[in-house]
Design an enzyme around this catalytic site. Structure first.
Site, PDB file in Angstrom:
ATOM      1  CG  HIS A 117       3.589  -6.152   3.642  1.00  0.00           C
ATOM      2  ND1 HIS A 117       3.311  -4.936   4.220  1.00  0.00           N
ATOM      3  CD2 HIS A 117       4.245  -5.889   2.491  1.00  0.00           C
ATOM      4  CE1 HIS A 117       3.773  -3.965   3.460  1.00  0.00           C
ATOM      5  NE2 HIS A 117       4.351  -4.504   2.389  1.00  0.00           N
ATOM      6  CG  ASP A 149       3.955  -0.799   6.746  1.00  0.00           C
ATOM      7  OD1 ASP A 149       3.527   0.182   7.379  1.00  0.00           O
ATOM      8  OD2 ASP A 149       3.291  -1.838   6.516  1.00  0.00           O
TER       9      ASP A 149
END
Lengths: 327, 445
Positions: free
Chosen positions: B416, B420
């Site tokens: 992450h 995204d």
């Protein structure tokens, strides 16, 4: 199982094959009436007769050439060259012709012949009874070259050589003839040409060798055990074709390889084995691929101390192993 | 002076001692016959090489002695005068030039010092100028050592060398690997201390008590297991991972495969599974959304231009991930072949280092074991890993009616920091669309 010498193994292999296959015959100098200068064909003339046991004139080129001709016509000759030192006149017939028969005739003809000779030194044989000759033949495509070191290997491989459909050069180290004894099965067996044999398992250093040197290598391996060095010994048995898989497998296992042969070092069998290893197992090497081999001297000396210096013994091998092990 | 049995024939190696012709104490002239010796070539009388007195008979009648073996001891007249041995070549003084060990390199390689064991077998002084000895403090690792260190992820500076000049040998490295140390690089753990509290609970040494209870059993770790563990720890502690799942209608794919698989097998000698189709879809999707094919580099993101797909395979020793390089350049058939090749080698344990290097993205066929959803760990230091779950026939709504379709879930775990939700979902969407558009007209070759 019976204990035999290398010589007895060679004798028995030929005798059994001659009994088994009528197209097999022997020819060479002194092999008939005399039974061979080392008695390798003792009793053959009596058993098989003049037609299949031929005493030839002193003419090596003819011995090879006649054998080649007979082979191309459907026979399976076993031609003997009395000493490897006299094999040179056969080069034209063997390298120039026999090796090329199958290829040159697109497979229409082949030459299932065996050319066998005692070779090697350490027997006070000097210039004309000590040479190692395998490298010259091992360089030639179309030939197979076998260099056994034990009675078991000699018998199994000679039988395979006789049954092979193409020319085989079979080189017996004369010092092993009576010196080396071993168990040989009584039952029928053959051994595959081109397969090496792991004669001793180990993990620190590999010795790759053949012929008489195998026995000195095994001795050296025992000696260095006391230095806590665990040696693996691979007996090539055949020097053409080389058992590349076996060579690479043992290299990958130990990472350190010492090649030992009596023949002169430069451009010998060891050079090819070394090149194969560095081309194919580079990432597995933990030390330089090393060779211990015959010196750059034109012939084996006659004087005993000089011959001793020339020949490789188990002490020299042990020293080399130690050096490689501690790298 | 020790009398030895001389060599009497090329292949004669031993002789049997016959009758002794002299007795202990007898005075002997040079060349007097000492003893009868029988070999298989010849029976002979052995003449004395020196004059003197017979001191001792060492080999008795009937004994078999090898050539060179000692058979008697004669106190020669020379010994009484001056105790010199036979081998004293006082006259032969080699010139100091020749004295150097030319050994077996001789004329051909005269100027090269006999390097180590390639000399005549004598001890080589390591101070002699051998190439590489002059390298000073530069540390050289042999190919074998480098390779092993890579496979086991070992920092070689931590290994003590016992080879020549302190070199790290393969044995040294193997001992290091076999010892109880893990291969986790402790530096990278310290670095991320501030990031998550997870690192506090990460230990580099086992903390389990050494004494086992009666109902417990200890399994020692294989090198592969240690490596897997280290990679998992890195992945879990260094990469903040999120997860996303989509359902894929693979009815078209199933139909296609059922139709062509037998012919394919016959023709290509390799099985056609669903995986090559997935790999193709993944490759194309990675080209569309390159961020999934990258690696976090602390202050930057490294985009990989090559698409090298790692395939998770269960091998005898544990999980292994062989890589199909440039997977996007292969057809379905090509991918099927490569898969077969790699998985066979993985199961046989014959994968090489190059087979498992250079992966940029990983695919895990968890569905083969029946799972319909799984949360894989990203294969550190990649950015994403995708699973293909079991294909199950389900009732679904198609065009406002109930239909029975073959449904397969795909699950994406991703880094992450780099990716995204937008990219992750976009990627999943792309893979789903491609798989769902497979029909009987799709090209295999």
């Amino acid at each position: 199982m019976t204990i035999k010498t290398v010589l007895e193994a060679v004798h028995d292999a030929m005798q059994e094959e001659m009994r088994r296959d009528k197209t097999v015959f022997v020819m060479g100098e002194d092999i008939g009436a005399r039974g061979g200068v080392f008695l390798a064909t003792e009793g053959f003339l009596q058993e098989f007769g003049e037609d299949r046991v031929i005493d030839t004139p002193l003419a090596e080129s003819s011995i090879a050439g006649v054998a080649l001709g007979a082979a191309m016509h459907g026979m399976r000759p076993i031609a003997e060259i009395e000493f490897g030192d006299f094999i040179w006149p056969t080069i034209n017939q063997i390298v120039g012709e026999a090796a090329k028969v199958r290829y040159g005739t697109q497979g229409k003809l082949n030459a299932p012949m065996v050319l066998r000779a005692p070779h090697g030194g350490g027997v006070r044989g000097a210039l004309y009874h000590s040479q190692s000759v395998e490298a010259f033949f091992a360089h030639t495509p179309g030939l197979k070259v076998i260099t056994p070191s034990t009675p078991y290997d000699a018998k199994g491989l000679l039988k395979s050589a006789i049954r092979d459909d193409d020319p085989v050069i079979f080189l017996e180290h004369k010092r092993t003839y009576r010196l080396v004894k071993g168990e040989v099965p009584d039952a029928e067996y053959t051994l595959p040409i081109g397969k090496a044999d792991l004669k001793r398992e180990g993990s620190d250093v590999t010795i790759i060798t053949y012929g008489l040197m195998l026995h000195h290598c095994l001795e050296a391996a025992e000696t260095v055990e006391m230095d806590d060095i665990d040696v693996e010994v691979l007996d090539l048995r055949t020097v053409r074709p080389l058992d590349i898989d076996a060579i690479l497998e043992t290299t990958k296992k130990t990472g350190k390889v010492l090649i030992v042969h009596e023949d002169n070092k430069a451009l010998g069998v060891g050079a090819e084995v070394s090149a194969i290893i560095s081309e194919n197992a580079f990432e597995y090497l933990d030390g330089p691929v090393s060779r211990l081999a015959g010196p750059e001297i034109p012939a084996m000396p006659f004087a005993p101390p000089l011959e001793e210096m020339y020949m490789i013994d188990s002490e020299k091998i042990a020293n080399s192993v130690r050096q490689l092990a501690e790298y | 002076m020790k009398i030895e049995l001389p060599q009497v024939g090329e292949s004669v190696t031993e002789g049997i001692i016959g009758k002794w012709l002299v007795a202990v104490g007898d005075k002997i002239e040079k060349y007097d016959p000492l003893v009868e010796v029988v070999t298989d070539k010849v029976a002979m009388e052995l003449p004395s090489p020196v004059a003197g007195t017979l001191r001792e008979i060492i080999a008795v009648e009937g004994e078999t002695i090898p050539m060179g073996g000692v058979i008697a001891d004669i106190e020669s007249e020379n010994e009484k005068a001056a105790p010199t041995t036979e081998d004293n070549p006082a006259d032969l003084e080699p010139s100091s030039e020749q004295d150097k060990e030319i050994g077996t390199t001789g004329i051909l390689l005269k100027d090269v010092a006999p390097v180590g064991p390639t000399g005549s077998g004598g001890i080589i002084d390591s101070a002699s100028s051998i190439k590489g000895q002059n390298r000073g403090s530069r540390v050289i690792y042999s190919p074998a050592v480098t390779r092993l260190a890579e496979i086991h992820d070992i920092n070689l500076e931590m290994v003590t060398g016992t080879g020549r000049n302190g070199r790290v040998t393969k044995k040294d490295l193997q001992n290091f690997i076999d010892s109880e140390k893990t291969s986790v690089d402790s530096k990278s753990i310290d670095q991320d201390d501030k990031k998550s509290s997870n690192t506090d609970s990460v230990r580099t040494e086992g903390t389990y008590p050494n004494v086992l209870a009666n109902d417990e059993e200890k399994i020692t770790l294989s090198p592969v297991r240690k490596m897997i563990a280290s990679n998992m720890v890195k992945s879990a502690t260094l990469i903040p991972q999120a997860w996303s799942l989509v359902e894929v209608d693979v009815s078209g794919l199933v139909e296609l495969r059922n139709k062509v698989k037998d012919d394919f097998q016959k023709r290509e000698k390799v099985n056609l599974t669903y995986l090559p189709f997935v790999l193709k879809a993944v490759s194309e999707s990675l080209k569309e959304i390159p961020l999934l094919n990258s690696s976090w580099n602390e202050d930057s993101i490294i985009l990989k231009h090559q698409i090298n797909l790692g395939i998770a395979v269960a091998a005898p020793d544990g999980l292994v991930v062989p890589v199909i390089e440039n997977a996007d350049t292969l057809s379905i058939s090509g991918l099927a072949h490569k898969l077969d090749y790699l998985t066979t080698r993985a199961r046989e344990g014959t994968l090489t280092v190059s087979d498992v290097q250079s992966g940029t993205f990983t695919v895990n066929n968890t569905g083969a074991l029946g799972s319909i959803a799984s949360q894989p760990l990203v294969n550190y230091p990649q950015a994403g890993i995708i699973t293909t779950e079991a294909i199950v026939k389900r009732p679904v709504v198609v065009n406002d009616a109930i239909a029975i379709r073959s449904m397969m879930n795909i699950c994406l775990s991703f880094d992450h920091r780099i990716i995204d939700g937008e990219h992750a979902s976009g990627f999943n969407r792309s893979v789903k669309d491609q798989l769902e558009s497979i029909n009987l007209n799709t090209q295999i070759y």
